[in-house]
Scaffold this motif. Structure first.
Motif, mmCIF file in Angstrom:
data_model
loop_
_atom_site.group_PDB
_atom_site.id
_atom_site.type_symbol
_atom_site.label_atom_id
_atom_site.label_comp_id
_atom_site.label_asym_id
_atom_site.label_seq_id
_atom_site.Cartn_x
_atom_site.Cartn_y
_atom_site.Cartn_z
ATOM 1 N N THR A 92 0.815 -1.216 0.000
ATOM 2 C CA THR A 92 0.000 0.000 0.000
ATOM 3 C C THR A 92 0.856 1.277 0.000
ATOM 4 O O THR A 92 0.598 2.182 -0.799
ATOM 5 N N PRO A 93 1.874 1.377 0.859
ATOM 6 C CA PRO A 93 2.706 2.590 0.786
ATOM 7 C C PRO A 93 3.363 2.769 -0.583
ATOM 8 O O PRO A 93 3.378 3.881 -1.124
ATOM 9 N N ILE A 94 3.876 1.699 -1.149
ATOM 10 C CA ILE A 94 4.559 1.829 -2.441
ATOM 11 C C ILE A 94 3.584 2.225 -3.537
ATOM 12 O O ILE A 94 3.886 3.092 -4.370
ATOM 13 N N ASN A 96 0.826 3.948 -3.112
ATOM 14 C CA ASN A 96 0.534 5.367 -2.877
ATOM 15 C C ASN A 96 1.663 6.260 -3.383
ATOM 16 O O ASN A 96 1.419 7.307 -3.986
ATOM 17 N N TRP A 97 2.898 5.841 -3.156
ATOM 18 C CA TRP A 97 4.034 6.656 -3.595
ATOM 19 C C TRP A 97 4.174 6.640 -5.120
ATOM 20 O O TRP A 97 4.595 7.634 -5.710
ATOM 21 N N ILE A 98 3.811 5.548 -5.759
ATOM 22 C CA ILE A 98 3.808 5.512 -7.229
ATOM 23 C C ILE A 98 2.790 6.516 -7.762
ATOM 24 O O ILE A 98 3.059 7.263 -8.708
ATOM 25 N N PHE A 99 1.599 6.545 -7.126
ATOM 26 C CA PHE A 99 0.591 7.525 -7.548
ATOM 27 C C PHE A 99 1.094 8.953 -7.311
ATOM 28 O O PHE A 99 0.862 9.847 -8.134
ATOM 29 N N ALA A 100 1.797 9.192 -6.198
ATOM 30 C CA ALA A 100 2.351 10.522 -5.928
ATOM 31 C C ALA A 100 3.334 10.928 -7.024
ATOM 32 O O ALA A 100 3.300 12.061 -7.517
ATOM 33 N N VAL A 101 4.192 10.000 -7.415
ATOM 34 C CA VAL A 101 5.166 10.275 -8.484
ATOM 35 C C VAL A 101 4.447 10.553 -9.804
ATOM 36 O O VAL A 101 4.826 11.455 -10.551
ATOM 37 N N ALA A 102 3.379 9.792 -10.083
ATOM 38 C CA ALA A 102 2.626 9.999 -11.323
ATOM 39 C C ALA A 102 1.989 11.389 -11.344
ATOM 40 O O ALA A 102 2.060 12.102 -12.355
ATOM 41 N N PHE A 103 1.382 11.789 -10.232
ATOM 42 C CA PHE A 103 0.773 13.123 -10.173
ATOM 43 C C PHE A 103 1.846 14.211 -10.286
ATOM 44 O O PHE A 103 1.661 15.195 -10.995
ATOM 45 N N LEU A 143 1.822 11.304 2.186
ATOM 46 C CA LEU A 143 1.462 11.177 3.604
ATOM 47 C C LEU A 143 0.656 9.909 3.880
ATOM 48 O O LEU A 143 0.868 9.244 4.905
ATOM 49 N N LEU A 144 -0.252 9.555 2.972
ATOM 50 C CA LEU A 144 -1.044 8.341 3.163
ATOM 51 C C LEU A 144 -0.149 7.105 3.113
ATOM 52 O O LEU A 144 -0.317 6.179 3.917
ATOM 53 N N GLY A 145 0.807 7.101 2.206
ATOM 54 C CA GLY A 145 1.764 5.998 2.154
ATOM 55 C C GLY A 145 2.575 5.903 3.427
ATOM 56 O O GLY A 145 2.768 4.812 3.980
ATOM 57 N N ALA A 146 3.033 7.045 3.925
ATOM 58 C CA ALA A 146 3.812 7.056 5.170
ATOM 59 C C ALA A 146 2.960 6.603 6.356
ATOM 60 O O ALA A 146 3.432 5.844 7.209
ATOM 61 N N ALA A 147 1.708 7.046 6.405
ATOM 62 C CA ALA A 147 0.816 6.643 7.498
ATOM 63 C C ALA A 147 0.575 5.134 7.462
ATOM 64 O O ALA A 147 0.605 4.463 8.505
ATOM 65 N N GLY A 166 -9.208 2.997 7.527
ATOM 66 C CA GLY A 166 -8.526 4.269 7.763
ATOM 67 C C GLY A 166 -8.165 4.976 6.476
ATOM 68 O O GLY A 166 -8.434 6.171 6.311
ATOM 69 N N SER A 167 -7.588 4.237 5.543
ATOM 70 C CA SER A 167 -7.213 4.835 4.255
ATOM 71 C C SER A 167 -8.441 5.318 3.492
ATOM 72 O O SER A 167 -8.431 6.390 2.878
ATOM 73 N N LEU A 168 -9.510 4.541 3.552
ATOM 74 C CA LEU A 168 -10.752 4.910 2.862
ATOM 75 C C LEU A 168 -11.354 6.182 3.466
ATOM 76 O O LEU A 168 -11.747 7.101 2.739
#
Length: 191
Positions: A92-94, A96-103, A143-147, A166-168
């Protein structure tokens, strides 16, 4: 309806993870059901079935589906191969971080940010607002990935609850906040 279908593998993962381990017989074979490893297998199988069905129906998958399916297969496969759920906790963190990089990358590639590409057909906003909204998604996914990572490795007993609910809830609250911000800037066409 499409969003509900996306949650089927996650819901089944949650249900099986929370079950007390038991042996289930199918024909001449016995299978363990309940706990992290059978839940991982259920997640992998249902993800293939759900995304495979979507692919057969639409003849394509969204990029987010491809990333999610690849991560489920990679991290789920490592979890089962090495019999260590730590691999699944990293999924899940990875993602989320892939989506962050894409954005973030969309700000430098192409004429529109990823958020504008996804929502531009429904909303007309000034360019600076699209950029701010896009950056806010980058920060949110980081932040969601880190959480998720923090909860997974610090609070082992509740990480699945946080991953699912929580994520939802955090995503829902973030989207509401986004709506409140953009509602001030929506440009309506004059007749």
């Amino acid at each position: 309806m499409k969003q509900i279908i996306d949650f089927i593998p996650l819901i089944l993962f949650f249900v099986v993870y929370k079950m007390d381990p038991r042996t289930v017989s199918l024909g001449a074979n016995d299978f363990e059901l309940g706990g992290p490893f059978s839940a991982t297998l259920v997640l992998m199988v249902t993800s293939v079935l759900v995304y495979g069905s979507l692919y057969l129906k639409n003849r394509a998958l969204e990029k987010s589906h491809v990333v999610t399916l690849a991560a489920v297969m990679l991290f789920g496969g490592m979890t089962l191969t090495f019999h260590d759920e730590a691999f699944l906790k990293w999924k899940t963190p990875i993602v989320n971080w892939i989506f962050a990089v894409a954005f973030l990358g969309s700000q430098f590639i192409g004429e529109k940010t990823l958020l504008e590409r996804m929502m531009g057909h429904a909303l007309t906003l000034p360019d600076n607002i699209w950029l701010k909204m896009n950056i806010s998604w980058v920060i949110f996914f980081i932040l969601l990935g880190a959480a998720n990572l923090f909860v997974a490795f610090t609070f082992h007993d509740i990480w699945v609850d946080f991953k699912v609910f929580g994520s939802l809830i955090l995503t829902f609250l973030f989207v509401i906040g986004q709506f409140l911000v953009i509602s001030k800037h929506i440009q309506t066409e004059e007749k």
